[in-house]
Design an enzyme around this catalytic site. Sequence first.
Site, PDB file in Angstrom:
ATOM      1  N   HIS A 148      25.986  20.727  63.001  1.00  0.00           N
ATOM      2  CA  HIS A 148      26.852  22.030  63.039  1.00  0.00           C
ATOM      3  C   HIS A 148      26.964  21.825  65.000  1.00  0.00           C
ATOM      4  O   HIS A 148      27.592  22.622  64.825  1.00  0.00           O
ATOM      5  CB  HIS A 148      25.040  23.080  62.935  1.00  0.00           C
ATOM      6  CG  HIS A 148      25.392  24.094  62.935  1.00  0.00           C
ATOM      7  ND1 HIS A 148      26.011  24.473  62.124  1.00  0.00           N
ATOM      8  CD2 HIS A 148      25.957  25.281  64.196  1.00  0.00           C
ATOM      9  CE1 HIS A 148      26.754  26.684  62.880  1.00  0.00           C
ATOM     10  NE2 HIS A 148      26.057  26.001  63.953  1.00  0.00           N
ATOM     11  N   GLU A 149      26.420  21.672  65.805  1.00  0.00           N
ATOM     12  CA  GLU A 149      26.737  21.932  67.307  1.00  0.00           C
ATOM     13  C   GLU A 149      27.699  21.086  67.547  1.00  0.00           C
ATOM     14  O   GLU A 149      29.016  21.509  68.174  1.00  0.00           O
ATOM     15  CB  GLU A 149      25.292  22.089  68.421  1.00  0.00           C
ATOM     16  CG  GLU A 149      24.161  22.649  67.704  1.00  0.00           C
ATOM     17  CD  GLU A 149      24.780  23.907  67.732  1.00  0.00           C
ATOM     18  OE1 GLU A 149      25.989  24.464  68.203  1.00  0.00           O
ATOM     19  OE2 GLU A 149      23.934  25.188  67.421  1.00  0.00           O
ATOM     20  N   HIS A 152      31.248  22.344  66.284  1.00  0.00           N
ATOM     21  CA  HIS A 152      31.687  23.020  67.202  1.00  0.00           C
ATOM     22  C   HIS A 152      32.868  22.248  68.218  1.00  0.00           C
ATOM     23  O   HIS A 152      33.884  22.955  68.870  1.00  0.00           O
ATOM     24  CB  HIS A 152      30.478  24.497  67.887  1.00  0.00           C
ATOM     25  CG  HIS A 152      29.748  25.196  67.495  1.00  0.00           C
ATOM     26  ND1 HIS A 152      31.202  25.658  66.260  1.00  0.00           N
ATOM     27  CD2 HIS A 152      28.921  25.336  66.407  1.00  0.00           C
ATOM     28  CE1 HIS A 152      29.907  26.642  65.530  1.00  0.00           C
ATOM     29  NE2 HIS A 152      28.948  26.301  65.858  1.00  0.00           N
ATOM     30  N   GLU A 221      30.781  30.018  62.590  1.00  0.00           N
ATOM     31  CA  GLU A 221      29.546  29.407  61.818  1.00  0.00           C
ATOM     32  C   GLU A 221      29.310  28.736  60.685  1.00  0.00           C
ATOM     33  O   GLU A 221      28.642  27.310  60.604  1.00  0.00           O
ATOM     34  CB  GLU A 221      28.321  30.712  61.948  1.00  0.00           C
ATOM     35  CG  GLU A 221      28.053  31.233  64.148  1.00  0.00           C
ATOM     36  CD  GLU A 221      27.692  29.784  64.979  1.00  0.00           C
ATOM     37  OE1 GLU A 221      26.567  28.931  63.695  1.00  0.00           O
ATOM     38  OE2 GLU A 221      28.163  29.854  66.061  1.00  0.00           O
TER      39      GLU A 221
END
Length: 305
Positions: A148-149, A152, A221
């Site tokens: 997930h991170e 970004h 997100e």
Amino acid sequence: MRRSRSLTRSRYAPDPGLTARMTTTMFLIGLLYVVFVGVLMVLLRGSWPIVLLVAGGLFVGQFWFSDRIAALGMGAREVSREQAPELHGTVDRICALADMPKPKVAIADSDVPNAFATGRGEKTALVCVTTGLLRRLEPEELEGVLAHEMSHVAHRDVAVMTIASFLGVLAGMMTRVALYSGLGRSRDSNAAAAVILVPVVSGAVYVLSFLLTRVLSRYRELAADRAAALLTGRPSALASALTKVSGEMARIPTRDLRMAEPYNAFWFAPAFSSKESPGRLLSSHPTLEQRLDQLSRISARLGEV
């Protein structure tokens, strides 16, 4: 033939919706920035060189140093492979899956179970997890959070968020410049009007930029959850991590949560969240229910293949 890193794309699923929102947000933020500086130059006729100098200096400083300032503020400490072999191994697996350069790996000494990514681009990217997160998550859950991170970084929305959030800081700084430039001591009617108008304009710019960044933050997100689930093929692991982290937040001392709150927009999960409608409008993250519902739909879709 070796491809240039700057020309490569990762295997993270592209998100046209995120790209469109980032472009729109940056355009509107840039427009606000130009209008704000223009209004200040009109109101502070004798001080316009100072306005331009301070605004330009702050913008350059924010662009080049904001990621390091944010990492420092959140207590990130870069660790080597020898210091954190399992964490590095997980990051290596995600980089191999995504075909992207490896970011710097860091750990923050905090019991708040969370993670974040910073960096203007792949060369300056850093992904950080807290000691509280490492203690609580299973390996597959940690992989989902890190995927997930790192999405970004791949989607470059970290840089966009960092620059977009700068205008609110600039508005406050410009107000201080106006108030401490001797303007308030002048008896000129135009100067007196400027003393009243500058804080009003600064406040309006801050509110507008705040709302724009919050709308982008909530979407990014969801985009990162979606990209991570599709990359790893295990949306249930990410859903499990989200549920566990959100549940653990209630057990963390309020003092520790308040220390993490200023960086809510960068965290994997918010330190504080509200289920009330006004709170959701101002929230940096979508609700847990929204995130779990999206992951459930992705899981069902992947199960059909």
